[in-house]
Motif scaffolding. Structure first.
Motif, PDB file in Angstrom:
ATOM      1  N   VAL A  67       0.900  -1.482   0.141  1.00 49.37           N
ATOM      2  CA  VAL A  67       0.117   0.147   0.206  1.00 49.37           C
ATOM      3  C   VAL A  67       0.446   1.260   0.173  1.00 49.37           C
ATOM      4  O   VAL A  67       0.896   1.873  -0.542  1.00 49.37           O
ATOM      5  N   GLY A  68       2.276   1.143   0.713  1.00 48.14           N
ATOM      6  CA  GLY A  68       2.980   2.442   1.082  1.00 48.14           C
ATOM      7  C   GLY A  68       3.614   2.426  -0.052  1.00 48.14           C
ATOM      8  O   GLY A  68       3.524   3.838  -0.670  1.00 48.14           O
ATOM      9  N   ARG A  69       3.592   1.831  -1.377  1.00 48.42           N
ATOM     10  CA  ARG A  69       4.523   1.948  -1.930  1.00 48.42           C
ATOM     11  C   ARG A  69       3.230   2.017  -3.834  1.00 48.42           C
ATOM     12  O   ARG A  69       4.003   3.177  -3.984  1.00 48.42           O
ATOM     13  N   LEU A  70       2.386   2.506  -3.307  1.00 44.25           N
ATOM     14  CA  LEU A  70       1.254   2.524  -4.580  1.00 44.25           C
ATOM     15  C   LEU A  70       1.101   4.324  -4.134  1.00 44.25           C
ATOM     16  O   LEU A  70       1.183   4.839  -4.644  1.00 44.25           O
ATOM     17  N   ALA A  71       1.352   4.396  -2.621  1.00 48.98           N
ATOM     18  CA  ALA A  71       0.932   6.028  -2.429  1.00 48.98           C
ATOM     19  C   ALA A  71       2.206   6.693  -2.839  1.00 48.98           C
ATOM     20  O   ALA A  71       1.779   7.962  -3.322  1.00 48.98           O
ATOM     21  N   THR A  72       3.059   6.840  -2.747  1.00 53.71           N
ATOM     22  CA  THR A  72       4.505   6.734  -2.925  1.00 53.71           C
ATOM     23  C   THR A  72       4.536   7.202  -4.661  1.00 53.71           C
ATOM     24  O   THR A  72       5.187   8.494  -5.337  1.00 53.71           O
TER      25      THR A  72
ATOM     26  N   ARG B  40      -8.057  -1.166   8.294  1.00 49.23           N
ATOM     27  CA  ARG B  40      -6.799  -0.075   9.048  1.00 49.23           C
ATOM     28  C   ARG B  40      -5.869  -0.315   8.389  1.00 49.23           C
ATOM     29  O   ARG B  40      -5.129   1.310   8.526  1.00 49.23           O
ATOM     30  N   ILE B  41      -5.018  -1.361   8.204  1.00 48.19           N
ATOM     31  CA  ILE B  41      -3.594  -1.079   7.449  1.00 48.19           C
ATOM     32  C   ILE B  41      -3.764   0.035   6.632  1.00 48.19           C
ATOM     33  O   ILE B  41      -2.849   0.453   6.460  1.00 48.19           O
ATOM     34  N   ALA B  42      -4.797  -0.718   5.080  1.00 49.95           N
ATOM     35  CA  ALA B  42      -4.139   0.253   4.146  1.00 49.95           C
ATOM     36  C   ALA B  42      -4.472   1.391   4.346  1.00 49.95           C
ATOM     37  O   ALA B  42      -3.821   2.703   4.069  1.00 49.95           O
TER      38      ALA B  42
END
Length: 339
Positions: free
Chosen positions: A28-33, A61-63
């Motif tokens: 998820v973090g990579r997609l946001a970046t 919640r994690i997403a």
């Protein structure tokens, strides 16, 4: 929020059957970046149908926590209406920006059954909803009349449609026809990655993308080209992704293939530090799209899909359902046991 690229990541489930929360957060973090327009957590690619309600609530919640402000759309489909209502409540409590609902059922559904489901769910929502039309999975076919009825329910904001006709003129006519039926507040999003360029070029507002969850930069390149009216470039970007679409068709869908590709790529890496002073050049300060980098290295070998995923390797893994590693959804484990 319901425009542009909505990227749907895998939910990593290793052999012990529990969600690998750290790996999911990294995806998820990579997609946001990378800069996707929204993130679709717990879609079909996210194996929502194989998770408990508690696992789904935790994953939602994690997403949201790791999306860095990028809107998160959470899948809430389930066999029983009360389970749908519970997952919708959990998604809202997690801070989701929207929800995605497919009419999941063991028994065949009528149009009135599906309308009743969406009517009850939207009456209990405070966030927007995407109608998920996926006949290959649900075995339910939405009619245009049902689209129209559902689109006027409160909170309905978008419809995720199957692939339009192959002919570009007919595809555009199909999208224009839907626009005449739907309120201006409801967007039309294309599903089915092989049809993404065709759908976006025909006027769809969004691409709800499986490929975007694992190869986001390539999916973004296609999306931005179509949004800018560079239709030929969008088709060229789609052609680069065609080996993956071919594997999807060959192996009965995207999940096995994307799981194999993700296992091949490995976990997303943390941002690289800048080069020390005195050396020429710097490393990029943000996550690299590993798929794009590997594609650059293997660009002289056209049989391999983007990301350096060896077509033969993916073919050998996918049909057996035994991709292994922390990127394999539990679905593949179930499939292996059933063989």
């Amino acid at each position: 929020m319901f425009t542009g690229l909505s990227a749907f990541p895998l939910t990593p489930i290793p052999g012990n059957g529990s969600v690998d929360e750290k790996a999911f957060a990294s995806l998820v973090g990579r997609l946001a970046t990378v800069g996707v327009d929204s993130i679709g957590a717990l879609g079909s690619t996210g194996s929502y149908a194989y998770l408990t309600l508690e696992e789904r609530a935790r994953a939602a919640r994690i997403a949201v926590e790791h999306a860095d402000g990028v809107p998160v759309i959470v899948g809430i489909g389930a066999l029983r209406t009360r389970q749908v209502l519970q997952t919708a409540e959990d998604a809202q409590n997690a801070g989701a920006a929207g929800v995605l609902l497919a009419p999941v059922s063991y028994q065949p559904l009528t149009d009135d059954d599906v309308f009743g489901l969406f009517e009850e769910v939207t009456a209990n929502l405070s966030i927007p909803l995407v109608i998920y039309d996926t006949p290959g999975t649900t075995h339910f076919t939405f009619t245009d009349e049902l689209y129209t009825r559902l689109a006027w329910l409160p909170q309905v904001a978008s419809i995720k449609i199957p692939a339009p006709p192959d002919d570009p003129a007919q595809a555009r006519a199909r999208v224009e026809h839907l626009r005449r039926l739907l309120p201006e507040t409801v967007t039309v999003g294309i599903s089915g990655d092989a049809a993404a360029a065709r759908g976006l070029n025909a006027g769809c507002d969004a691409w709800y993308s499986v490929i975007g969850g694992t190869f986001p930069q390539s999916a973004l390149a296609l999306t931005r080209a179509a949004q800018a009216g560079r239709h030929e470039q969008a088709l060229e970007e789609s052609q680069r992704l065609q080996p993956l679409s071919d594997l999807f068709a060959q192996h009965g869908g995207s999940l096995r293939v994307v799981a194999a590709a993700a296992a091949h790529l490995g976990p997303p890496q943390p941002p690289a530090a800048p080069a020390r002073s005195g050396r020429q050049g710097t490393r990029p300060p943000r996550h690299r799209d590993r798929a794009a980098a590997a594609h650059h290295v293997t660009a002289r070998r056209p049989p391999r899909p983007e990301g350096g995923v060896d077509g033969e390797a993916a073919r050998s893994r996918a049909p057996s359902c035994r991709t292994g590693g922390p990127w394999t959804p539990r679905f593949t484990t179930i499939c292996a046991r059933g063989r």
